[in-house]
Design an enzyme around this catalytic site. Structure first.
Site, PDB file in Angstrom:
ATOM      1  N   ASP A   1     -26.902  14.436  -7.420  1.00 21.57           N
ATOM      2  CA  ASP A   1     -26.049  13.268  -6.999  1.00 21.57           C
ATOM      3  C   ASP A   1     -26.418  12.848  -5.734  1.00 21.57           C
ATOM      4  O   ASP A   1     -26.877  13.439  -4.667  1.00 21.57           O
ATOM      5  CB  ASP A   1     -24.759  13.716  -6.942  1.00 21.57           C
TER       6      ASP A   1
ATOM      7  N   ALA B   1     -28.781  11.374  -4.233  1.00 23.16           N
ATOM      8  CA  ALA B   1     -30.052  11.864  -3.307  1.00 23.16           C
ATOM      9  C   ALA B   1     -30.504  11.090  -2.312  1.00 23.16           C
ATOM     10  O   ALA B   1     -31.574  11.362  -1.509  1.00 23.16           O
ATOM     11  CB  ALA B   1     -30.977  12.007  -4.484  1.00 23.16           C
TER      12      ALA B   1
ATOM     13  N   GLU C   1     -30.582  10.974  -8.336  1.00 22.84           N
ATOM     14  CA  GLU C   1     -30.214   9.799  -8.225  1.00 22.84           C
ATOM     15  C   GLU C   1     -30.371   8.864  -7.140  1.00 22.84           C
ATOM     16  O   GLU C   1     -29.650   9.080  -5.744  1.00 22.84           O
ATOM     17  CB  GLU C   1     -28.462   9.692  -8.374  1.00 22.84           C
TER      18      GLU C   1
ATOM     19  N   TRP D   1     -30.230   5.720  -5.681  1.00 18.41           N
ATOM     20  CA  TRP D   1     -29.895   4.618  -6.113  1.00 18.41           C
ATOM     21  C   TRP D   1     -29.898   3.604  -4.720  1.00 18.41           C
ATOM     22  O   TRP D   1     -29.004   3.732  -4.193  1.00 18.41           O
ATOM     23  CB  TRP D   1     -28.506   4.679  -6.750  1.00 18.41           C
TER      24      TRP D   1
ATOM     25  N   GLN E   1     -41.255   1.410  -5.254  1.00 16.49           N
ATOM     26  CA  GLN E   1     -42.014   2.211  -4.235  1.00 16.49           C
ATOM     27  C   GLN E   1     -41.242   3.369  -3.625  1.00 16.49           C
ATOM     28  O   GLN E   1     -41.438   4.480  -3.348  1.00 16.49           O
ATOM     29  CB  GLN E   1     -42.772   1.538  -3.409  1.00 16.49           C
TER      30      GLN E   1
ATOM     31  N   ASP F   1     -42.262  11.579  -5.003  1.00 11.74           N
ATOM     32  CA  ASP F   1     -43.548  12.141  -4.489  1.00 11.74           C
ATOM     33  C   ASP F   1     -42.869  13.351  -3.094  1.00 11.74           C
ATOM     34  O   ASP F   1     -43.622  14.309  -3.259  1.00 11.74           O
ATOM     35  CB  ASP F   1     -44.030  11.043  -3.576  1.00 11.74           C
TER      36      ASP F   1
ATOM     37  N   TRP G   1     -45.102   5.642 -12.698  1.00  7.03           N
ATOM     38  CA  TRP G   1     -45.035   6.925 -12.888  1.00  7.03           C
ATOM     39  C   TRP G   1     -44.403   7.231 -13.867  1.00  7.03           C
ATOM     40  O   TRP G   1     -43.106   7.708 -13.613  1.00  7.03           O
ATOM     41  CB  TRP G   1     -44.542   7.468 -11.415  1.00  7.03           C
TER      42      TRP G   1
ATOM     43  N   HIS H   1     -21.724   6.115 -15.499  1.00  9.54           N
ATOM     44  CA  HIS H   1     -20.274   6.438 -14.985  1.00  9.54           C
ATOM     45  C   HIS H   1     -20.020   5.678 -14.001  1.00  9.54           C
ATOM     46  O   HIS H   1     -18.879   5.205 -13.904  1.00  9.54           O
ATOM     47  CB  HIS H   1     -20.105   7.756 -14.737  1.00  9.54           C
ATOM     48  N   ASP H   2     -21.216   4.927 -13.061  1.00  9.88           N
ATOM     49  CA  ASP H   2     -20.550   4.180 -12.014  1.00  9.88           C
ATOM     50  C   ASP H   2     -21.018   2.856 -12.256  1.00  9.88           C
ATOM     51  O   ASP H   2     -20.224   1.852 -11.844  1.00  9.88           O
ATOM     52  CB  ASP H   2     -21.642   4.511 -10.778  1.00  9.88           C
TER      53      ASP H   2
END
Ligand SMILES: *[C@@H]1O[C@H](CO)[C@@H](O)[C@H](O)[C@H]1NC(C)=O
Length: 413
Positions: A192, A194, A217, A219, A239, A246, A288, A299-300
């Site tokens: 979550d 991230a 996640e 986002w 990117q 990466d 990728w 859910h969001d």
């Protein structure tokens, strides 16, 4: 362009490469924003046979540990499995049943922030006295009122953010993730928020706790014109997600927010958006695919929060796209179980076709049409599809119609 990263190298070295290498994951997001009100572990327990039969390899469950908020995204006691979704007993029964039906369970790992139990530095609730992992203010970033280092990512406002640069914190998180994996019985992880901490920590956590599959996640906001129109070119957006993947050493996939953002504009009569200048799919999927987890709502973005919803009259076109394309597709609970049997059955049909034609994360793709009202593509040379109002049909007698619905059709050889 820096996007062709160390994919092939990592394929060989990743212990969790099995799932990533195989590329045949199909995910189910098994909750929405209201699930905590509906005796959730019991509800899912009844649905496990249908989830398995439909071909899902993994189901993402809502945060399973004790939380300050009922939805689970403000965790406090990480070692308590009693949540608003149900008791530890019911969770374990659910996990057992999923194991019997060979559907992996994905735990929602919320480790960007943690709610304190007692007041510490600055009078803020940034100590964790009286519960396991009884950290003090040094586990909390200075940006969120603690005595730790600055955050290595974005700050999640209003709550103490965990300082992942502290070795004692990382050691405890790894121990907890290993407990979730080995003792509780989750196989897959979803990270979550991230954006809140450096990807290198996700790399370390995945290496040490060995989930079969993991997703982050990450986002980020898409690129818009000054008049709030979505830009055609979202290369910098994808990117950034790719850089995150990466920096996990390729050990974690990521939700393809780029594809979601483009697809939900494209289906409203702008299907030209679905081909980038190089002729590829315009999201992370195009660059990728083995690390792109595609979805149309969660859910969001959807559910009762509806922060960035997919247009509801185009849901099946969205699924006709992600379920026939490369990447790792995710089906959202609401579309599968709350939108009625026809939608459920149309999605199941697309899932069947994906499996019978052996479409996987790295299937080849050739985009044939990308106009305002028509998009068509051949995937894996054995399946072709179209979405949009425009009519289209593959040429050649070898193609047979596999399924069709409002504004979409799929053929196979
Ligand atoms: C974080 O803070 C600690 C002291 O609490 C310090 O020893 C360490 O070097 C810092 N790490 C980073 C990456 O800034």
């Amino acid at each position: 362009m820096g996007y062709l990263s160390s994919d092939e190298i990592n394929q060989g070295t990743a212990f969790n490469g099995a799932a990533l290498q195989n590329g045949r994951e199909i995910l189910f997001q098994a909750f929405n924003w209201e699930s905590h009100k509906h005796d959730w572990w019991r509800n899912l327990d009844r649905k496990v046979p249908d989830i398995a039969r439909s071909g899902f390899t993994s189901a993402w469950l809502p945060p399973a540990t004790h939380s300050f908020s009922p939805e689970g995204y403000l965790p406090q006691n990480l070692y308590s499995l009693d949540s608003s979704y149900g008791s530890e007993y019911l969770l374990k029964a659910l996990l057992q049943k999923m194991k019997q039906h060979k559907v992996r369970a994905m735990v929602d790992v919320v480790i960007n922030h943690r709610i304190g139990t007692t007041q510490g530095h600055g009078g803020r609730y940034n100590r964790y006295d009286g519960i396991p992992l009884s950290w003090d203010e040094h586990a909390v970033t200075s940006c969120s009122g603690g005595l730790g280092n600055r955050s290595t990512g974005d700050n999640f406002h209003g709550v103490p953010n965990i300082d992942h640069t502290q070795p004692f914190v990382r050691k405890d998180i790894i121990g907890w993730l290993q407990w979730l994996r080995k003792y509780v019985g989750f196989q897959d992880f979803r990270f979550d928020f991230a954006k809140g901490y450096a990807a290198k920590f996700v790399k370390e956590y995945v290496e040490q706790s060995k989930p079969i599959f993991s997703i982050g996640e990450y986002w980020d906001t898409c690129n818009y014109t000054p008049s709030y129109r979505l830009d055609y070119n979202q290369d910098s957006h994808r990117q950034r997600i790719i850089n995150w993947i990466d920096n996990t050493g390729g050990l974690s996939a990521a939700f393809d927010f780029t594809t979601k953002g483009i697809l939900q504009e494209a289906v409203k009569g702008e299907l030209w958006r679905l081909r980038d200048p190089q002729g590829k799919p315009p999201g992370v999927m195009g660059w990728w695919p083995s690390r792109s987890v595609t979805f149309i709502d969660n859910h969001d973005t959807g559910s009762t929060q509806a922060h960035w919803p997919f247009p509801s009259s185009h849901i099946m076109e969205g699924y006709a796209y992600i379920l026939t394309h490369p990447g790792i597709p995710t089906v959202f609970y609401d579309h599968f179980y709350d939108w009625g049997n026809p939608t459920h059955d149309q999605i199941v049909k697309l899932l069947d076709i994906r499996r019978s034609q052996d479409i996987y994360s790295r299937s080849s793709i050739r985009i044939l049409e990308a106009q305002s009202n028509l998009y068509s593509a051949i995937i894996g040379e054995k399946l072709c599809m179209k979405i949009g109002d425009g009519s289209w049909c593959p040429s050649g007698r070898e193609w047979k119609l596999a399924t069709s619905g409002h504004r979409y059709a799929v053929w196979h050889k």
